[in-house]
Motif scaffolding. Structure first.
Motif, PDB file in Angstrom:
ATOM      1  N   ILE A 168      38.562  44.912  42.776  1.00 39.41           N
ATOM      2  CA  ILE A 168      37.592  44.499  43.805  1.00 39.41           C
ATOM      3  C   ILE A 168      38.217  43.467  44.744  1.00 39.41           C
ATOM      4  O   ILE A 168      38.041  43.521  45.962  1.00 39.41           O
ATOM      5  CB  ILE A 168      36.313  43.931  43.142  1.00 39.41           C
ATOM      6  CG1 ILE A 168      35.596  45.037  42.354  1.00 39.41           C
ATOM      7  CG2 ILE A 168      35.389  43.317  44.181  1.00 39.41           C
ATOM      8  CD1 ILE A 168      34.433  44.542  41.511  1.00 39.41           C
ATOM      9  N   HIS A 169      38.970  42.548  44.147  1.00 39.34           N
ATOM     10  CA  HIS A 169      39.583  41.474  44.944  1.00 39.34           C
ATOM     11  C   HIS A 169      40.534  42.063  46.000  1.00 39.34           C
ATOM     12  O   HIS A 169      40.538  41.641  47.155  1.00 39.34           O
ATOM     13  CB  HIS A 169      40.337  40.542  43.985  1.00 39.34           C
ATOM     14  CG  HIS A 169      40.581  39.172  44.517  1.00 39.34           C
ATOM     15  ND1 HIS A 169      41.119  38.172  43.747  1.00 39.34           N
ATOM     16  CD2 HIS A 169      40.375  38.614  45.740  1.00 39.34           C
ATOM     17  CE1 HIS A 169      41.227  37.074  44.477  1.00 39.34           C
ATOM     18  NE2 HIS A 169      40.788  37.317  45.689  1.00 39.34           N
ATOM     19  N   HIS A 170      41.312  43.056  45.568  1.00 39.13           N
ATOM     20  CA  HIS A 170      42.295  43.656  46.469  1.00 39.13           C
ATOM     21  C   HIS A 170      41.641  44.616  47.466  1.00 39.13           C
ATOM     22  O   HIS A 170      41.817  44.476  48.682  1.00 39.13           O
ATOM     23  CB  HIS A 170      43.360  44.379  45.625  1.00 39.13           C
ATOM     24  CG  HIS A 170      44.481  44.974  46.405  1.00 39.13           C
ATOM     25  ND1 HIS A 170      44.738  46.318  46.416  1.00 39.13           N
ATOM     26  CD2 HIS A 170      45.419  44.410  47.215  1.00 39.13           C
ATOM     27  CE1 HIS A 170      45.787  46.559  47.188  1.00 39.13           C
ATOM     28  NE2 HIS A 170      46.226  45.423  47.681  1.00 39.13           N
ATOM     29  N   ASN A 201      46.827  34.484  52.709  1.00 41.22           N
ATOM     30  CA  ASN A 201      46.685  33.867  51.386  1.00 41.22           C
ATOM     31  C   ASN A 201      46.676  34.915  50.272  1.00 41.22           C
ATOM     32  O   ASN A 201      47.311  34.730  49.234  1.00 41.22           O
ATOM     33  CB  ASN A 201      45.403  33.029  51.322  1.00 41.22           C
ATOM     34  CG  ASN A 201      45.470  31.815  52.238  1.00 41.22           C
ATOM     35  OD1 ASN A 201      46.546  31.443  52.708  1.00 41.22           O
ATOM     36  ND2 ASN A 201      44.322  31.197  52.509  1.00 41.22           N
ATOM     37  N   HIS A 202      45.959  36.016  50.494  1.00 45.72           N
ATOM     38  CA  HIS A 202      45.891  37.046  49.448  1.00 45.72           C
ATOM     39  C   HIS A 202      47.219  37.792  49.314  1.00 45.72           C
ATOM     40  O   HIS A 202      47.670  38.044  48.197  1.00 45.72           O
ATOM     41  CB  HIS A 202      44.710  37.989  49.688  1.00 45.72           C
ATOM     42  CG  HIS A 202      43.396  37.325  49.391  1.00 45.72           C
ATOM     43  ND1 HIS A 202      42.727  36.577  50.323  1.00 45.72           N
ATOM     44  CD2 HIS A 202      42.680  37.244  48.238  1.00 45.72           C
ATOM     45  CE1 HIS A 202      41.626  36.063  49.755  1.00 45.72           C
ATOM     46  NE2 HIS A 202      41.573  36.459  48.498  1.00 45.72           N
ATOM     47  N   SER A 203      47.854  38.124  50.441  1.00 46.34           N
ATOM     48  CA  SER A 203      49.165  38.794  50.371  1.00 46.34           C
ATOM     49  C   SER A 203      50.139  37.919  49.590  1.00 46.34           C
ATOM     50  O   SER A 203      50.923  38.411  48.767  1.00 46.34           O
ATOM     51  CB  SER A 203      49.729  39.037  51.775  1.00 46.34           C
ATOM     52  OG  SER A 203      48.821  39.795  52.539  1.00 46.34           O
ATOM     53  N   GLY A 250      38.229  27.777  47.931  1.00 53.05           N
ATOM     54  CA  GLY A 250      39.479  27.316  48.515  1.00 53.05           C
ATOM     55  C   GLY A 250      40.673  27.730  47.694  1.00 53.05           C
ATOM     56  O   GLY A 250      40.590  28.639  46.864  1.00 53.05           O
ATOM     57  N   TRP A 251      41.753  27.024  47.918  1.00 51.48           N
ATOM     58  CA  TRP A 251      43.040  27.340  47.296  1.00 51.48           C
ATOM     59  C   TRP A 251      43.757  26.058  46.899  1.00 51.48           C
ATOM     60  O   TRP A 251      43.577  25.018  47.539  1.00 51.48           O
ATOM     61  CB  TRP A 251      43.934  28.096  48.296  1.00 51.48           C
ATOM     62  CG  TRP A 251      43.459  29.472  48.631  1.00 51.48           C
ATOM     63  CD1 TRP A 251      42.414  29.804  49.445  1.00 51.48           C
ATOM     64  CD2 TRP A 251      44.003  30.717  48.157  1.00 51.48           C
ATOM     65  NE1 TRP A 251      42.275  31.180  49.503  1.00 51.48           N
ATOM     66  CE2 TRP A 251      43.238  31.757  48.728  1.00 51.48           C
ATOM     67  CE3 TRP A 251      45.062  31.033  47.306  1.00 51.48           C
ATOM     68  CZ2 TRP A 251      43.504  33.103  48.470  1.00 51.48           C
ATOM     69  CZ3 TRP A 251      45.323  32.379  47.049  1.00 51.48           C
ATOM     70  CH2 TRP A 251      44.547  33.397  47.631  1.00 51.48           C
ATOM     71  N   ILE A 252      44.593  26.173  45.860  1.00 51.94           N
ATOM     72  CA  ILE A 252      45.483  25.074  45.462  1.00 51.94           C
ATOM     73  C   ILE A 252      46.909  25.574  45.665  1.00 51.94           C
ATOM     74  O   ILE A 252      47.228  26.720  45.309  1.00 51.94           O
ATOM     75  CB  ILE A 252      45.280  24.688  43.980  1.00 51.94           C
ATOM     76  CG1 ILE A 252      43.793  24.481  43.655  1.00 51.94           C
ATOM     77  CG2 ILE A 252      46.091  23.429  43.645  1.00 51.94           C
ATOM     78  CD1 ILE A 252      43.100  23.385  44.410  1.00 51.94           C
ATOM     79  N   LEU A 297      46.942  29.279  44.185  1.00 51.41           N
ATOM     80  CA  LEU A 297      45.890  29.823  43.314  1.00 51.41           C
ATOM     81  C   LEU A 297      44.574  29.929  44.087  1.00 51.41           C
ATOM     82  O   LEU A 297      44.096  28.949  44.671  1.00 51.41           O
ATOM     83  CB  LEU A 297      45.706  28.918  42.083  1.00 51.41           C
ATOM     84  CG  LEU A 297      44.570  29.318  41.139  1.00 51.41           C
ATOM     85  CD1 LEU A 297      44.799  30.709  40.531  1.00 51.41           C
ATOM     86  CD2 LEU A 297      44.406  28.278  40.024  1.00 51.41           C
ATOM     87  N   ASP A 298      44.017  31.122  44.070  1.00 53.63           N
ATOM     88  CA  ASP A 298      42.719  31.391  44.688  1.00 53.63           C
ATOM     89  C   ASP A 298      41.632  30.861  43.758  1.00 53.63           C
ATOM     90  O   ASP A 298      41.520  31.297  42.611  1.00 53.63           O
ATOM     91  CB  ASP A 298      42.592  32.923  44.835  1.00 53.63           C
ATOM     92  CG  ASP A 298      41.365  33.350  45.628  1.00 53.63           C
ATOM     93  OD1 ASP A 298      40.448  32.526  45.807  1.00 53.63           O
ATOM     94  OD2 ASP A 298      41.335  34.520  46.059  1.00 53.63           O
ATOM     95  N   ILE A 299      40.846  29.886  44.224  1.00 49.12           N
ATOM     96  CA  ILE A 299      39.762  29.385  43.377  1.00 49.12           C
ATOM     97  C   ILE A 299      38.382  29.723  43.941  1.00 49.12           C
ATOM     98  O   ILE A 299      37.387  29.093  43.592  1.00 49.12           O
ATOM     99  CB  ILE A 299      39.908  27.879  43.055  1.00 49.12           C
ATOM    100  CG1 ILE A 299      40.093  27.062  44.318  1.00 49.12           C
ATOM    101  CG2 ILE A 299      41.071  27.644  42.094  1.00 49.12           C
ATOM    102  CD1 ILE A 299      39.966  25.557  44.072  1.00 49.12           C
ATOM    103  N   GLU A 343      35.116  31.883  43.775  1.00 53.21           N
ATOM    104  CA  GLU A 343      34.497  32.487  42.585  1.00 53.21           C
ATOM    105  C   GLU A 343      34.800  33.982  42.485  1.00 53.21           C
ATOM    106  O   GLU A 343      34.885  34.522  41.387  1.00 53.21           O
ATOM    107  CB  GLU A 343      32.989  32.237  42.583  1.00 53.21           C
ATOM    108  CG  GLU A 343      32.667  30.813  42.146  1.00 53.21           C
ATOM    109  CD  GLU A 343      31.184  30.556  41.976  1.00 53.21           C
ATOM    110  OE1 GLU A 343      30.374  31.377  42.456  1.00 53.21           O
ATOM    111  OE2 GLU A 343      30.837  29.528  41.366  1.00 53.21           O
ATOM    112  N   HIS A 344      34.985  34.671  43.612  1.00 54.29           N
ATOM    113  CA  HIS A 344      35.256  36.113  43.533  1.00 54.29           C
ATOM    114  C   HIS A 344      36.558  36.400  42.774  1.00 54.29           C
ATOM    115  O   HIS A 344      36.784  37.503  42.320  1.00 54.29           O
ATOM    116  CB  HIS A 344      35.249  36.782  44.917  1.00 54.29           C
ATOM    117  CG  HIS A 344      36.385  36.409  45.835  1.00 54.29           C
ATOM    118  ND1 HIS A 344      36.209  36.054  47.156  1.00 54.29           N
ATOM    119  CD2 HIS A 344      37.728  36.351  45.634  1.00 54.29           C
ATOM    120  CE1 HIS A 344      37.378  35.816  47.705  1.00 54.29           C
ATOM    121  NE2 HIS A 344      38.321  35.985  46.808  1.00 54.29           N
ATOM    122  N   ALA A 345      37.424  35.388  42.642  1.00 51.81           N
ATOM    123  CA  ALA A 345      38.708  35.567  41.960  1.00 51.81           C
ATOM    124  C   ALA A 345      38.564  35.559  40.440  1.00 51.81           C
ATOM    125  O   ALA A 345      39.481  35.976  39.734  1.00 51.81           O
ATOM    126  CB  ALA A 345      39.683  34.471  42.393  1.00 51.81           C
TER     127      ALA A 345
END
Ligand code: MN3
Length: 209
Positions: free
Chosen positions: A26-28, A76-78, A126-128, A166-168, A170-172
């Motif tokens: 789903i994420h991808h 960010n996702h790539s 967000g992201w770390i 790191l994707d933080i 919630e969908h992750a």
């Protein structure tokens, strides 16, 4: 040029049990795809062309908020897919990276602690990031929504080039971990492609002059 969804170099179930197959799929195919579709549509609507995503993010104030959010989401996702691996081993950390981790954090465990603490304390989506700054120094920073450390100090506390993220959102993690972000963050350390992270580190410290 239309942006397209990059294929993953592993199967959706490759990161089990740390990230489940359904979340990856789903994420991808849904979340990442949506950023790409929205980006393409908005570029067409605004009659704008992006030659390089990297250059777009580094000059993000030239673009609208819709482009910022979706170009950030695509980048960010790539990036995230690339730094994950089922064959994760800290033995793959290069000598240079290991030495810099010790120099700037004290140890790999301390780096993980600092990164994980920031992931737990970050409010909302967000992201770390673990980044290299212009002086080749490693640092950790967070970003809101789909912002990114390339975008400049208006958007993050410190600017740099990411080598780990790191994707933080919630969908992750929500399908497997529900509200338990802590377990998701702990699981992350089992699926890092340290070879890729080391190569990114090598590339960016060479680019710094
Ligand atoms: Mn995401």
């Amino acid at each position: 040029m239309k942006f397209t969804l990059p294929a993953l170099s592993y199967d959706y179930d490759a990161l089990e049990p740390f990230i489940d197959e359904r979340t990856m799929s789903i994420h991808h195919t849904k979340h990442h795809m949506a950023y790409i579709n929205n980006l393409n549509n908005e570029l067409e609507k605004e009659n704008k062309v992006i030659a390089s995503l990297d250059q777009c993010l580094r000059n993000i104030d030239n673009y609208s908020e819709i482009i910022r959010n979706n170009a950030g989401g695509h980048y960010n996702h790539s990036f995230f897919w690339q730094i994950l691996s089922k064959a994760s081993s800290e033995k793959d950390i290069s000598e240079n990276l290991a030495s810099d981790i010790n120099k700037y954090f004290g140890s790999c465990e301390k780096l993980k602690d600092q990164f994980s603490t920031m992931a737990m304390q970050h409010f909302g989506s967000g992201w770390i990031w673990l980044c290299v700054d212009k002086n080749k120094e490693l640092f950790i920073v967070n970003s809101r929504n789909q912002d990114n450390p390339l975008m400049g100090e208006k958007y993050v506390k410190k600017t740099g080039t990411p080598i780990l993220g790191l994707d933080i959102w919630e969908h992750a993690y929500y399908l497997k971990y529900q509200n338990n972000r802590k377990d998701y963050v702990s699981a992350f350390w089992n699926i890092i492609n340290w070879q890729t992270v080391s190569e990114l580190h090598e590339t960016y410290i060479k680019m710094c002059v």
